[in-house]
Motif scaffolding. Structure first.
Motif, mmCIF file in Angstrom:
data_model
loop_
_atom_site.group_PDB
_atom_site.id
_atom_site.type_symbol
_atom_site.label_atom_id
_atom_site.label_comp_id
_atom_site.label_asym_id
_atom_site.label_seq_id
_atom_site.Cartn_x
_atom_site.Cartn_y
_atom_site.Cartn_z
ATOM 1 N N LEU A 107 0.830 -1.200 0.000
ATOM 2 C CA LEU A 107 0.000 0.000 0.000
ATOM 3 C C LEU A 107 0.869 1.256 0.000
ATOM 4 O O LEU A 107 0.693 2.159 -0.825
ATOM 5 N N GLY A 108 1.817 1.307 0.917
ATOM 6 C CA GLY A 108 2.670 2.491 1.002
ATOM 7 C C GLY A 108 3.536 2.682 -0.230
ATOM 8 O O GLY A 108 3.701 3.812 -0.726
ATOM 9 N N ASP A 138 -8.043 5.666 -5.601
ATOM 10 C CA ASP A 138 -8.413 4.258 -5.798
ATOM 11 C C ASP A 138 -7.612 3.339 -4.876
ATOM 12 O O ASP A 138 -8.155 2.378 -4.307
ATOM 13 N N VAL A 139 -6.321 3.641 -4.738
ATOM 14 C CA VAL A 139 -5.469 2.811 -3.859
ATOM 15 C C VAL A 139 -5.960 2.897 -2.413
ATOM 16 O O VAL A 139 -6.069 1.882 -1.714
ATOM 17 N N LEU A 140 -6.275 4.102 -1.956
ATOM 18 C CA LEU A 140 -6.704 4.284 -0.574
ATOM 19 C C LEU A 140 -8.068 3.648 -0.304
ATOM 20 O O LEU A 140 -8.263 2.982 0.722
ATOM 21 N N ILE A 141 -8.995 3.827 -1.214
ATOM 22 C CA ILE A 141 -10.323 3.237 -1.029
ATOM 23 C C ILE A 141 -10.234 1.708 -1.090
ATOM 24 O O ILE A 141 -10.892 0.988 -0.331
ATOM 25 N N SER A 165 -3.599 -9.209 5.426
ATOM 26 C CA SER A 165 -4.421 -8.338 4.580
ATOM 27 C C SER A 165 -3.632 -7.115 4.139
ATOM 28 O O SER A 165 -2.857 -6.547 4.899
ATOM 29 N N ALA A 166 -3.852 -6.717 2.900
ATOM 30 C CA ALA A 166 -3.247 -5.475 2.409
ATOM 31 C C ALA A 166 -4.219 -4.317 2.581
ATOM 32 O O ALA A 166 -4.092 -3.291 1.942
ATOM 33 N N LYS A 167 -5.218 -4.538 3.457
ATOM 34 C CA LYS A 167 -6.257 -3.529 3.639
ATOM 35 C C LYS A 167 -6.165 -2.907 5.028
ATOM 36 O O LYS A 167 -7.120 -2.886 5.790
ATOM 37 N N GLY A 168 -4.991 -2.414 5.344
ATOM 38 C CA GLY A 168 -4.778 -1.822 6.655
ATOM 39 C C GLY A 168 -5.538 -0.543 6.875
ATOM 40 O O GLY A 168 -5.581 -0.037 8.003
#
Length: 387
Positions: A101-102, A124-127, A344-347
């Motif tokens: 993500l980062g 889009d990446v953040l959502i 998860s990559a959804k931190g």
């Protein structure tokens, strides 16, 4: 004549003597000694006839001796990791699972030209990371402003992004991330752990107990999820591994009764903290409210509840948010535990759930290991996101 009389008297005397002799023989035979009485003593006659007899006592009765049982060895207890060690692994685990993500955000912000298409990609990446729509828009607006003024190199972009992500994760609006595990007036602190089944609630209770044991605190666990026998057994195993008492009841027992007994034992034994695991059934909001409300009321007859932790599965995304809303309506949630964050990559759910409930994330679960639970640190979390 006289001579004849003397002869008769002599014959009579001889007859008397003969009769006496015969009688004496008869009496002597009748007095012959019989066998000796049984005195349980044998007499050994020595070969030397002049030597006195030697008495040998009968052997004593055999007494069965019961072998002494060897004491069972004391169980070997686990030694939980310290908080400092957990935080080190927090950074390592998050860097491996959340770094994508980062790095994606940094790659976009480091472009030579930040046009509208780039900013849309950033949104889009953040959502997609479950940050939420409103927090995403706020973050992008701040990034746009600062990048126009301060941006330029990749290092500058990284500095700006880190500062804004920390502000997003830890807005500083009175979020207290300390676990309230101590009571007042000599009573134990009482931690009520809630959440749906499958989120890792019972495992979290066991792992919190390990954190407190590592801090030399005495703990009592209450297995109030009485509708799942597996949950009770699982919690008992967690307690045995670190030498913590677990209060339990038969399957189907009133959860409030087990919670009451748990706190009572904590009060009587002078424990520092009582942690109560609750049922996670979510058939309907009213049933959940009635059950959890009763548990809390019964507990507070003996000691106030100092912490209500809501356990959420980080991989559930927006479904987790729905659960969070229901539980926050039922009980006064004071902190959140995010489990399975390492997978998860959804931190971004850290941001979303804090924004939604107004309560801080206090603990994060990073894996299946016994000590894979650590206090949440906003700076470490963001650093892990950025790699």
């Amino acid at each position: 004549m006289e001579a004849l009389s003397l002869i008769i008297l002599a014959i009579a005397g001889v007859g008397v003597l003969l009769v006496g002799a015969v009688a004496g023989l008869v009496v002597t035979r009748r007095r012959k000694p019989g066998p000796l009485p049984d005195t349980h003593t044998d007499v050994i006659v020595p070969t030397d006839p002049d030597a006195p007899p030697v008495e040998v006592s009968s052997p004593p009765a055999t007494v069965e001796t019961v072998p002494e049982l060897e004491p069972e060895p004391a169980p070997v207890l686990d030694k939980p990791e310290s908080t400092a060690s957990r935080l080190v692994r927090l950074r390592q685990r998050l860097a491996g699972s959340q770094g994508g993500l980062g790095r994606g955000l940094l790659a976009l912000l480091s472009r030579e030209r930040l046009d509208e298409e780039t900013w849309e990609s950033i949104e889009d990446v953040l959502i997609g990371a479950d940050v939420g729509v409103a927090p995403t828009q706020e973050l992008v607006d701040r990034l746009r402003t600062r990048m126009r003024v301060e941006g330029g190199t990749a290092a500058e972009a990284r500095t700006v992004l880190r500062e804004e992500l920390v502000n997003l994760v830890d807005p500083g609006e009175g979020l207290d991330r300390r676990l309230k595990v101590s009571g007042d007036d000599g009573r134990p602190g009482v931690v009520l752990v809630v959440g749906v089944n499958g989120a890792g609630k019972t495992t979290t209770v066991g792992k919190i107990a390990r954190i407190l044991v590592a801090e030399d605190r005495s703990v009592v666990l209450g297995a109030a999820d009485t509708f799942r026998a597996a949950a009770v057994e699982q919690l008992a195993t967690w307690g045995e591994r670190v030498g913590v008492d677990v209060v339990r009841g038969p399957e189907g027992t009133d959860p409030a009764s087990v919670a009451f007994d748990s706190v009572r034992q904590g009060v009587e034994t002078g424990a520092d903290t009582v942690i109560v695991d609750t049922a996670g059934r979510l058939q309907n909001k009213q049933g959940l409210m009635d059950e959890l409300g009763k548990v809390k009321r019964v507990i507070e007859k003996q000691a106030p509840v100092t912490e209500v932790l809501l356990v959420l599965d980080a991989t559930t995304g927006q479904n987790g948010m729905i659960q969070a809303r229901v539980f926050s309506d039922v009980v006064d949630v004071t902190g959140i535990v995010l489990t399975k964050l390492d997978g998860s990559a959804k931190g971004g759910i850290v941001v979303a759930v804090q924004r939604e409930l107004g309560v801080p994330v206090k603990l994060v679960g990073l894996g299946e290991g016994a000590d894979d639970l650590a206090p949440f640190d906003a700076g470490a979390f963001v650093d892990a996101l950025l790699g």
